[in-house]
Design a protein around this motif. Structure first.
Motif, PDB file in Angstrom:
ATOM      1  N   ILE A 157       0.861  -1.177   0.000  1.00 20.55           N
ATOM      2  CA  ILE A 157       0.000   0.000   0.000  1.00 20.55           C
ATOM      3  C   ILE A 157       0.899   1.229   0.000  1.00 20.55           C
ATOM      4  CG2 ILE A 157      -1.699   1.292   1.370  1.00 20.55           C
ATOM      5  CD1 ILE A 157      -2.854  -1.290   0.422  1.00 20.55           C
ATOM      6  N   ARG A 158       0.635   2.149  -0.876  1.00 21.86           N
ATOM      7  CA  ARG A 158       1.462   3.358  -0.920  1.00 21.86           C
ATOM      8  C   ARG A 158       0.857   4.440  -0.020  1.00 21.86           C
ATOM      9  NH1 ARG A 158       5.525   2.302  -3.470  1.00 21.86           N
ATOM     10  NH2 ARG A 158       5.493   0.777  -5.164  1.00 21.86           N
ATOM     11  N   LEU A 159       1.622   4.796   0.990  1.00 22.66           N
ATOM     12  CA  LEU A 159       1.177   5.841   1.909  1.00 22.66           C
ATOM     13  C   LEU A 159       2.111   7.031   1.792  1.00 22.66           C
ATOM     14  CD1 LEU A 159       0.545   3.755   5.181  1.00 22.66           C
ATOM     15  CD2 LEU A 159      -1.155   4.471   3.502  1.00 22.66           C
ATOM     16  N   ASN A 205      -7.912   9.443   4.204  1.00 21.42           N
ATOM     17  CA  ASN A 205      -7.092   8.927   3.109  1.00 21.42           C
ATOM     18  C   ASN A 205      -6.530   7.548   3.442  1.00 21.42           C
ATOM     19  OD1 ASN A 205      -7.546  11.208   1.589  1.00 21.42           O
ATOM     20  ND2 ASN A 205      -5.729  12.262   2.364  1.00 21.42           N
ATOM     21  N   ARG A 208      -9.264   4.942   3.175  1.00 23.60           N
ATOM     22  CA  ARG A 208      -9.568   4.612   1.782  1.00 23.60           C
ATOM     23  C   ARG A 208      -8.571   3.587   1.239  1.00 23.60           C
ATOM     24  NH1 ARG A 208     -11.487   9.693   0.739  1.00 23.60           N
ATOM     25  NH2 ARG A 208      -9.396  10.507   0.411  1.00 23.60           N
ATOM     26  N   LYS A 209      -7.355   3.659   1.736  1.00 24.59           N
ATOM     27  CA  LYS A 209      -6.313   2.752   1.229  1.00 24.59           C
ATOM     28  C   LYS A 209      -6.311   1.387   1.917  1.00 24.59           C
ATOM     29  CE  LYS A 209      -3.328   6.604  -0.089  1.00 24.59           C
ATOM     30  NZ  LYS A 209      -2.028   7.292   0.065  1.00 24.59           N
TER      31      LYS A 209
END
Ligand code: CA
Length: 241
Positions: A157-159, A205, A208-209
């Motif tokens: 997951i890109r945070l 945000n 959502r991820k």
């Protein structure tokens, strides 16, 4: 050799709740001491040096916060505050005064045990510096703190930087409620505005991820008016049977 039992001090004036907690704890291997007033509670804390204290905030002779204050002057024993609904400001105050967590009435036995487990674990950690677990793992979410990477169902997951800081702060304290103020100070610094808006935007945000349904989160829960609590790290959930 007999097993050494952990001692739990329960300070609660409502007899049925006190007995309920005592029964659950005994069934799970604790020795319990039950007090119904704040004065008794302070005395028992001093004479028994319990391993954990469950403290009702509404006591007949004094505010439970006074007990918290008295015990915290000499002891770091974990304290889980028991409070009624709709007392968010009291919960925040208790956490700021050194309570480890709180539990809201009415609660079930699983919730009670989970709070106790987390509080006990958190007091043990500072003693063993450098042994913080390098991984968070719950359901399908994994965080590798060394590599600063987050995976959901084995997919990365890109945070953003801030989102990662926020998730890792909650994950390092998994199972425990972390107040808005504590999060803001930790991520945006001690002089940051105590404005929750930027925190809420970042949390939306993140959800959502990582959440299948951000409206019904399964990893990061909102504790209304207080802060956030992340699902307990599964690597620790077997500690107390
Ligand atoms: Ca009470």
């Amino acid at each position: 050799m007999a097993e050494v039992k952990l001692t739990a001090l329960i300070v609660e004036d409502e007899e049925n709740i006190g007995n309920f907690m005592s029964a659950i704890l005994k069934a799970n291997g604790f020795k319990t001491i039950l007090c119904t007033t704040g004065n008794q509670g302070i005395q028992c804390a001093e004479s028994y040096c319990p391993d954990i204290i469950l403290l009702d905030l509404g006591l007949p002779d004094m505010d439970g916060a006074k007990v918290l204050e008295a015990v915290r002057q000499w002891s770091v024993t974990p304290i889980v505050v028991i409070s009624a609904r709709n007392q968010e400001s009291e919960k925040v105050r208790a956490l700021d005064m050194g309570a480890d967590d709180y539990i809201t009435k009415p609660f079930g036995n699983q919730e009670l045990l989970a709070r106790i487990r987390t509080a006990l674990r958190h007091r043990q950690q500072p003693m063993e510096a450098g042994t913080t677990t390098p991984v968070y793992c719950a359901k399908e979410l994994k965080i590798d703190f060394d590599k600063r990477r987050v995976f959901l169902k084995d997919e990365e997951i890109r945070l953003t930087q801030i989102e990662y800081k926020l998730v890792s702060l909650l994950a390092e304290n998994a199972g425990r409620v972390i107040t808005y103020e504590f999060i803001i100070k930790n991520i945006w610094g001690p002089h940051a505005d105590n404005n929750n808006q930027i925190l809420r935007v970042n949390m939306a945000n993140i959800r959502r991820k990582i959440e299948e349904n951000p409206a019904v989160p399964q990893y990061i829960y909102t504790e209304v008016g207080v802060g956030y609590r992340m699902l307990e790290n599964e690597l620790f959930s077997q500690m107390i049977k």
